[in-house]
Design a protein around this motif. Structure first.
Motif, PDB file in Angstrom:
ATOM      1  N   SER A  17       0.856  -1.177   0.000  1.00  0.00           N
ATOM      2  CA  SER A  17       0.000   0.000   0.000  1.00  0.00           C
ATOM      3  C   SER A  17       0.893   1.227   0.000  1.00  0.00           C
ATOM      4  N   PHE A  18       0.411   2.309  -0.608  1.00  0.00           N
ATOM      5  CA  PHE A  18       1.233   3.517  -0.727  1.00  0.00           C
ATOM      6  C   PHE A  18       0.481   4.737  -0.208  1.00  0.00           C
ATOM      7  N   VAL A  19       1.212   5.574   0.510  1.00  0.00           N
ATOM      8  CA  VAL A  19       0.748   6.922   0.826  1.00  0.00           C
ATOM      9  C   VAL A  19       1.526   7.865  -0.080  1.00  0.00           C
ATOM     10  N   VAL A  20       0.796   8.616  -0.897  1.00  0.00           N
ATOM     11  CA  VAL A  20       1.400   9.503  -1.897  1.00  0.00           C
ATOM     12  C   VAL A  20       1.093  10.932  -1.497  1.00  0.00           C
ATOM     13  N   LYS A  21       2.140  11.709  -1.193  1.00  0.00           N
ATOM     14  CA  LYS A  21       1.966  13.042  -0.611  1.00  0.00           C
ATOM     15  C   LYS A  21       2.396  14.146  -1.562  1.00  0.00           C
ATOM     16  N   ASP A  22       1.612  15.200  -1.581  1.00  0.00           N
ATOM     17  CA  ASP A  22       1.987  16.432  -2.269  1.00  0.00           C
ATOM     18  C   ASP A  22       3.237  16.995  -1.585  1.00  0.00           C
ATOM     19  N   PRO A  23       4.354  17.144  -2.301  1.00  0.00           N
ATOM     20  CA  PRO A  23       5.586  17.616  -1.654  1.00  0.00           C
ATOM     21  C   PRO A  23       5.502  19.060  -1.174  1.00  0.00           C
ATOM     22  N   GLU A  24       4.511  19.796  -1.639  1.00  0.00           N
ATOM     23  CA  GLU A  24       4.390  21.201  -1.267  1.00  0.00           C
ATOM     24  C   GLU A  24       3.265  21.452  -0.270  1.00  0.00           C
ATOM     25  N   GLY A  25       2.727  20.381   0.299  1.00  0.00           N
ATOM     26  CA  GLY A  25       1.630  20.553   1.251  1.00  0.00           C
ATOM     27  C   GLY A  25       1.446  19.315   2.098  1.00  0.00           C
ATOM     28  N   THR A  26       0.246  19.154   2.637  1.00  0.00           N
ATOM     29  CA  THR A  26      -0.040  18.023   3.523  1.00  0.00           C
ATOM     30  C   THR A  26      -1.077  17.067   2.934  1.00  0.00           C
ATOM     31  N   SER A  27      -1.523  17.320   1.715  1.00  0.00           N
ATOM     32  CA  SER A  27      -2.514  16.448   1.099  1.00  0.00           C
ATOM     33  C   SER A  27      -1.866  15.137   0.643  1.00  0.00           C
ATOM     34  N   CYS A  28      -2.646  14.060   0.704  1.00  0.00           N
ATOM     35  CA  CYS A  28      -2.120  12.768   0.280  1.00  0.00           C
ATOM     36  C   CYS A  28      -3.233  11.896  -0.277  1.00  0.00           C
ATOM     37  N   ALA A  29      -2.827  10.822  -0.931  1.00  0.00           N
ATOM     38  CA  ALA A  29      -3.719   9.750  -1.357  1.00  0.00           C
ATOM     39  C   ALA A  29      -3.173   8.436  -0.810  1.00  0.00           C
ATOM     40  N   ILE A  30      -4.068   7.510  -0.535  1.00  0.00           N
ATOM     41  CA  ILE A  30      -3.696   6.160  -0.112  1.00  0.00           C
ATOM     42  C   ILE A  30      -4.112   5.207  -1.220  1.00  0.00           C
ATOM     43  N   ILE A  31      -3.174   4.404  -1.686  1.00  0.00           N
ATOM     44  CA  ILE A  31      -3.423   3.509  -2.816  1.00  0.00           C
ATOM     45  C   ILE A  31      -3.364   2.052  -2.346  1.00  0.00           C
ATOM     46  N   ASP A  32      -4.423   1.303  -2.625  1.00  0.00           N
ATOM     47  CA  ASP A  32      -4.494  -0.151  -2.418  1.00  0.00           C
ATOM     48  C   ASP A  32      -4.257  -0.546  -0.951  1.00  0.00           C
ATOM     49  N   SER A  33      -5.155  -0.100  -0.103  1.00  0.00           N
ATOM     50  CA  SER A  33      -5.081  -0.443   1.328  1.00  0.00           C
ATOM     51  C   SER A  33      -5.494  -1.898   1.560  1.00  0.00           C
ATOM     52  N   VAL A  34      -5.166  -2.410   2.744  1.00  0.00           N
ATOM     53  CA  VAL A  34      -5.385  -3.822   3.068  1.00  0.00           C
ATOM     54  C   VAL A  34      -6.163  -3.953   4.373  1.00  0.00           C
ATOM     55  N   LEU A  35      -7.232  -4.753   4.326  1.00  0.00           N
ATOM     56  CA  LEU A  35      -7.932  -5.200   5.527  1.00  0.00           C
ATOM     57  C   LEU A  35      -7.502  -6.640   5.789  1.00  0.00           C
ATOM     58  N   ASP A  36      -6.955  -6.895   6.972  1.00  0.00           N
ATOM     59  CA  ASP A  36      -6.487  -8.241   7.298  1.00  0.00           C
ATOM     60  C   ASP A  36      -7.675  -9.194   7.431  1.00  0.00           C
ATOM     61  N   PHE A  37      -7.489 -10.405   6.900  1.00  0.00           N
ATOM     62  CA  PHE A  37      -8.569 -11.393   6.956  1.00  0.00           C
ATOM     63  C   PHE A  37      -7.987 -12.778   7.142  1.00  0.00           C
ATOM     64  N   ASP A  38      -8.450 -13.471   8.189  1.00  0.00           N
ATOM     65  CA  ASP A  38      -8.046 -14.852   8.441  1.00  0.00           C
ATOM     66  C   ASP A  38      -9.148 -15.767   7.926  1.00  0.00           C
ATOM     67  N   TYR A  39      -8.872 -16.442   6.822  1.00  0.00           N
ATOM     68  CA  TYR A  39      -9.902 -17.236   6.156  1.00  0.00           C
ATOM     69  C   TYR A  39     -10.384 -18.389   7.035  1.00  0.00           C
ATOM     70  N   SER A  40      -9.476 -19.013   7.774  1.00  0.00           N
ATOM     71  CA  SER A  40      -9.842 -20.194   8.558  1.00  0.00           C
ATOM     72  C   SER A  40     -10.842 -19.872   9.661  1.00  0.00           C
ATOM     73  N   SER A  41     -10.776 -18.652  10.187  1.00  0.00           N
ATOM     74  CA  SER A  41     -11.708 -18.263  11.253  1.00  0.00           C
ATOM     75  C   SER A  41     -12.791 -17.308  10.776  1.00  0.00           C
ATOM     76  N   GLY A  42     -12.608 -16.723   9.583  1.00  0.00           N
ATOM     77  CA  GLY A  42     -13.560 -15.738   9.097  1.00  0.00           C
ATOM     78  C   GLY A  42     -13.477 -14.411   9.823  1.00  0.00           C
ATOM     79  N   ARG A  43     -12.344 -14.131  10.440  1.00  0.00           N
ATOM     80  CA  ARG A  43     -12.202 -12.906  11.236  1.00  0.00           C
ATOM     81  C   ARG A  43     -11.363 -11.856  10.505  1.00  0.00           C
ATOM     82  N   THR A  44     -11.797 -10.615  10.627  1.00  0.00           N
ATOM     83  CA  THR A  44     -11.038  -9.496  10.078  1.00  0.00           C
ATOM     84  C   THR A  44     -10.217  -8.832  11.172  1.00  0.00           C
ATOM     85  N   ASP A  45      -9.210  -8.089  10.744  1.00  0.00           N
ATOM     86  CA  ASP A  45      -8.386  -7.313  11.662  1.00  0.00           C
ATOM     87  C   ASP A  45      -7.930  -6.066  10.923  1.00  0.00           C
ATOM     88  N   THR A  46      -7.618  -5.024  11.655  1.00  0.00           N
ATOM     89  CA  THR A  46      -7.275  -3.749  11.025  1.00  0.00           C
ATOM     90  C   THR A  46      -5.828  -3.323  11.285  1.00  0.00           C
TER      91      THR A  46
END
Length: 287
Positions: A17-46
């Motif tokens: 995942s990437f945080v892409v920041k404007d070098p001249e300010g504080t604005s950013c974008a987040i690209i392709d974030s991930v939510l953790d998921f354990d398939y065997s239990s069906g549980r998510t984590d952050t």
């Protein structure tokens, strides 16, 4: 303009995942974030998403965009979770509607599942642009891996999702519904037409044979000369034969079934039942 790029590697899914920041300010974008998921239990984590959120807050950044390069089949998106905490608009390619139509049928979603991309805040098409503060991003439609794949060209950096990997690993698979090795080859040529010095950030890395470190940054010039699948001017016919032959040997990603159901909903889970419980479907002999 040269954006500031910070990478977050998820060991469980080999996703960056990437945080892409404007070098001249504080604005950013987040690209392709991930939510953790354990398939065997069906549980998510952050845990993975919380690392990104903590970085954004620690740096005093303003999240303008939560960008998806495509509907991922190997991890769940954390975009709604991040949006709730630090803001930002969720964007993806306009061909999400094709993906929703295809997998809406696979998962027997019924008419209540909207297939118009309305779950997302913005649907991008070829030639669209976006702003991250004073930093401009341009959108390339780069299908082949999936119909909705995008490359975000932000300043001197291109975020290619799964279209290209590091030069020593090659290119994306094309055997998912709606994929095409011939289309992927054409999309890659579009990326390779960018200036040689353009930085390329890939969405996954699996450490190619002989390499001990994970990597995710290269350049257009390096891809042109060194990519083992398309470098040095390899022609389309040879690429298509190689890609199709290789794809026929690959197993499905282990999280493809939950990932598709969640990601085609912009990272939201299916609607809960009357007791408030959420269920994901497992189609038999359909994928």
């Amino acid at each position: 303009m040269k954006p500031e790029v910070t990478a977050f590697f998820d060991n469980a899914t080999n996703t960056i995942s990437f945080v892409v920041k404007d070098p001249e300010g504080t604005s950013c974008a987040i690209i392709d974030s991930v939510l953790d998921f354990d398939y065997s239990s069906g549980r998510t984590d952050t845990k993975s998403a919380d690392e990104v959120i903590a970085y954004v807050r620690d740096q005093g950044l303003t999240v303008e965009w939560l960008l998806e390069s495509h509907v991922h089949a190997d991890h769940l998106s954390a975009a709604p979770y991040i949006q709730e905490r630090v803001g930002g608009k969720i964007g993806i390619g306009e061909n999400i509607t094709l993906v929703q139509d295809t997998f809406g049928k696979v998962f027997n979603e019924g008419t209540e599942f909207q297939r118009d991309g309305s779950q997302f805040d913005r649907l991008f098409k070829e030639g669209d642009s976006l702003m991250i503060g004073q930093l401009r991003g341009d959108v390339l439609h780069t299908p082949g891996h999936t119909p909705a794949c995008l490359t975000y060209v932000i300043g001197d950096a291109a975020f290619v999702g799964d279209t290209l990997f590091m030069p020593d690993f090659g290119t994306a698979r094309c055997d998912f519904p709606g994929g095409s090795s011939e289309t992927l080859y054409n999309s890659i040529q579009k990326i390779l037409a960018l200036p040689d010095e353009t930085r390329i950030f890939v969405g996954h890395d699996y450490k190619a044979p002989g390499r001990d470190e994970y990597q995710w940054e290269t350049t257009v010039g390096a891809q042109k000369t060194q990519n083992i699948h398309v470098g040095e001017g390899k022609d389309k016919d040879a690429f298509v034969e190689m890609r199709d032959t290789r794809d026929a040997t690959l197993a499905m990603p282990k999280l493809i079934i939950p990932s598709l159901q969640v990601n085609m909903r912009a990272g939201q889970m299916p609607e809960p039942d009357e007791q408030g419980d959420v269920f994901l479907k497992v189609p038999v002999n359909k994928i």
